[in-house]
Enzyme design. Structure first.
Site, mmCIF file in Angstrom:
data_model
loop_
_atom_site.group_PDB
_atom_site.id
_atom_site.type_symbol
_atom_site.label_atom_id
_atom_site.label_comp_id
_atom_site.label_asym_id
_atom_site.label_seq_id
_atom_site.Cartn_x
_atom_site.Cartn_y
_atom_site.Cartn_z
ATOM 1 C CG ASP A 166 25.874 37.745 22.052
ATOM 2 O OD1 ASP A 166 26.297 36.710 21.481
ATOM 3 O OD2 ASP A 166 26.632 38.607 22.499
ATOM 4 C CG ASP A 167 26.962 33.251 22.838
ATOM 5 O OD1 ASP A 167 27.552 33.053 23.898
ATOM 6 O OD2 ASP A 167 27.413 33.990 21.932
ATOM 7 C CB CYS B 290 42.521 23.606 28.554
ATOM 8 S SG CYS B 290 43.204 24.745 29.749
ATOM 9 C CB CYS C 124 27.495 22.250 36.123
ATOM 10 S SG CYS C 124 28.020 23.512 37.306
ATOM 11 C CB SER D 51 29.388 32.562 19.622
ATOM 12 O OG SER D 51 29.264 33.928 19.906
ATOM 13 C CB CYS E 227 27.918 30.418 35.701
ATOM 14 S SG CYS E 227 27.266 29.605 34.233
HETATM 15 P P1 5GP Z 1 30.419 40.211 27.380
HETATM 16 O O1 5GP Z 1 30.787 41.038 26.203
HETATM 17 O O2 5GP Z 1 29.017 40.435 27.844
HETATM 18 O O3 5GP Z 1 31.398 40.338 28.498
HETATM 19 O O4 5GP Z 1 30.548 38.680 26.941
HETATM 20 C C1 5GP Z 1 29.564 38.102 26.136
HETATM 21 C C2 5GP Z 1 30.078 37.850 24.759
HETATM 22 O O5 5GP Z 1 31.305 37.142 24.810
HETATM 23 C C3 5GP Z 1 29.138 37.018 23.953
HETATM 24 O O6 5GP Z 1 29.130 37.547 22.642
HETATM 25 C C4 5GP Z 1 29.723 35.619 23.944
HETATM 26 O O7 5GP Z 1 29.628 35.039 22.649
HETATM 27 C C5 5GP Z 1 31.154 35.822 24.328
HETATM 28 N N1 5GP Z 1 31.616 34.962 25.436
HETATM 29 C C6 5GP Z 1 30.923 34.439 26.466
HETATM 30 N N2 5GP Z 1 31.733 33.752 27.285
HETATM 31 C C7 5GP Z 1 32.976 33.832 26.751
HETATM 32 C C8 5GP Z 1 34.256 33.309 27.115
HETATM 33 O O8 5GP Z 1 34.448 32.669 28.144
HETATM 34 N N3 5GP Z 1 35.285 33.582 26.268
HETATM 35 C C9 5GP Z 1 35.117 34.337 25.146
HETATM 36 N N4 5GP Z 1 36.160 34.534 24.348
HETATM 37 N N5 5GP Z 1 33.941 34.855 24.794
HETATM 38 C C10 5GP Z 1 32.885 34.614 25.580
HETATM 39 MG MG MG Z 2 29.909 36.257 20.866
#
Ligand code: 5GP
Ligand code: MG
Length: 486
Positions: free
Chosen positions: A379-380, A5, A472, A317, A475
């Site tokens: 990708d991040d 948040c 931390c 991102s 994960c």
């Molecule tokens: P995936 O599609 O593998 O489930 O999630 C990875 C993608 O979602 C990456 O492109 C990353 O930028 C984005 N992402 C990673 N963690 C989060 C999150 O907690 N919230 C959102 N909205 N996007 C996330």
């Molecule tokens: Mg992304």
């Protein structure tokens, strides 16, 4: 469960500059923190009184600028206030209105408002304790629990909020960044591990469109991140330290001390703030998040370079990491995906099918940039793998000769109990498909992740803090900052 948040607080200096509208300012700041939560938001303001008539509240579901109309803001009167923007949770209290923050409760000491970012690691135990004392809770939100714990604690002295806050800190090691409003003061509180970010800023008068810090401050702010500061004329003073309680009044701010961590363990600032959550123009631990992400990209290139024609990003991102990768290898950075900015966030859709559809709708290929190319796509992070699969298909369909996936963070294998919306172990792709089969699973030529050591180095290299550094990585490693107790 209260997840990821944004929290914000503001108090005006003495004498109150009449041209400073606290509600307007908080609203603007919350728009700057919108990336930290799009589900709901709220603002509570006051003139410093503690009775019901002295506090003004407006909350709602949706985006900040949909919730606050001009008239709503005009009704939020006063010279101090707190605001909150909330992330969608993966269950339970998702659309429950009682969970919309800030929480306002009436206590023996008068009204109290609390905005919280984080998730109490020992929430279940604390909940049982609070219920046993005869307090009814109206939601399953940790933030309500915090508010009730604060109002339950002695001592009787109405001004002894610092002691009540200390008792809260002693009863839960993490995770919380809080802005508490009571009477004429705000308290900024960070858990002893410093798991979630929180910083203090000085509000300057704006002269000729420039925030002028040579004039006396016109107020003080507390914020999850620094990114809204430039839009409100604030400047960063410093971060709230792990375990610190900072009291803010119209005269300025002062530290009320730092509460230690158990057994002198290192801090545990969420490394995912660097990987994904924070806005790239924010400063964390003295460094700009964009620069850290570039550094992650450089480190990734150092660890797992591959021959290719272009490096690209899954926007937005991953862009700084892709640029870092390109800079380190000398392989040109070229955009391959057009992001439709009107599609909502794919990650927070409730089912996998909806998430896949949302991902497919979110990106269009720049075919001319892709056809015939060997592409490194950065990708991040990969969480469930929902984004990557259609991306590789899109690149292949657009004529990519080779697709090499590079991920600027390590495999996510463990759930987070401290406020990050990471799904169950079973949903995480790194637990479902073996690492050496993952490239094939996504239809790519190769796939490499950044190592945990590489990530730690990338985030620590240029960090500047007044304290010991510690992150931390639960994960990624399963090493939680404290033993989990239920
Ligand atoms: P995936 O599609 O593998 O489930 O999630 C990875 C993608 O979602 C990456 O492109 C990353 O930028 C984005 N992402 C990673 N963690 C989060 C999150 O907690 N919230 C959102 N909205 N996007 C996330
Ligand atoms: Mg992304």
């Amino acid at each position: 469960m209260e997840h990821y948040c944004g929290v914000f607080g503001c108090i005006t200096a003495d004498p109150w500059p009449t041209d400073l509208d606290v509600a307007q300012l908080i609203c603007r700041a919350l728009i700057g923190l919108q990336h930290r939560g799009q589900e709901s938001a709220g603002i509570v303001t006051s003139y410093g009184g503690v009775n019901a008539k002295d506090m003004f509240t407006h909350k709602g579901h949706g985006l900040v600028n949909q919730i606050f109309e001009t008239a709503d803001l005009a009704a939020l009167k006063g010279n101090l206030g707190v605001g909150h923007t909330r992330y969608s949770t993966h269950g339970g209290c998702g659309s429950n209105t009682t969970a919309v923050q800030p929480f306002v409760v009436d206590t023996v000491h008068g009204l109290l408002a609390v905005a919280h970012n984080g998730e109490l690691i020992n929430a279940k135990k604390l909940r049982r304790e609070v219920l046993k004392r005869g307090v009814g809770l109206s939601s399953f939100s940790d933030s309500e629990l915090i508010t009730q714990m604060l109002s339950l604690s002695p001592p009787e002295d109405p001004d002894d909020w610092p002691r009540r806050i200390k008792q809260l800190i002693e009863s839960s090691p993490l995770s919380y960044s809080l802005v508490i409003m009571h009477a004429k003061k705000l308290y900024a509180v960070r858990d002893p591990f410093g798991n979630r970010p929180l910083c203090i800023g000085r509000l300057n008068r704006i002269v000729n469109c420039i925030s002028d810090n040579t004039l006396p401050a016109i107020g003080w702010v507390v914020s999850s991140e620094t990114c809204p500061f430039s839009s409100i004329g604030a400047e960063l003073i410093r971060e709230v330290l792990p375990g610190e309680i900072v009291e803010i009044s119209s005269k300025g701010f002062k530290s009320l001390g730092i509460l230690g961590r158990p057994d002198d363990t290192p801090p545990a600032f969420c490394i995912f703030e660097y990987v994904y959550f924070s806005r790239p123009d924010s400063y964390l631990e003295g460094q700009m998040v964009y620069s850290v992400r570039m550094n992650c990209g450089r480190m990734l290139a150092k660890e797992s370079a591959v021959e290719a024609d272009i490096v690209s990003t899954i926007p937005e991102s991953a862009t700084p990491a892709a640029r870092g990768y390109s800079e380190f290898t000398g392989i040109p950075y070229v955009e391959v995906l057009c992001k439709n900015r009107y599609v909502g966030r794919s990650f927070i859709q409730p089912t996998t099918r909806l998430r896949e559809l949302a991902v497919a709708q979110k990106f269009g290929p720049y075919v001319d940039n892709i056809a015939g190319k060997r592409i490194i796509i950065v990708d991040d992070s990969i969480v469930r793998g929902t984004t990557m699969q259609p991306m590789v298909a899109l690149l292949r369909n657009s004529g990519a000769k080779e697709v090499h996936i590079r991920v600027a963070s390590p495999p996510i294998r463990h759930p987070c109990y401290m406020g990050i919306n990471i799904p169950t172990k079973e949903e995480l792709i790194a637990n479902r498909v073996e690492l050496d089969k993952l490239a094939e699973y996504f239809g790519a030529n190769s796939l490499k992740y950044l190592t945990v050591e590489g990530l730690k180095e990338a985030v620590s290299e240029r960090a500047r803090t007044e304290r010991e550094l510690g992150h931390c990585t639960a994960c990624l490693t399963g090493q939680y900052p404290v033993a989990l107790e239920w």
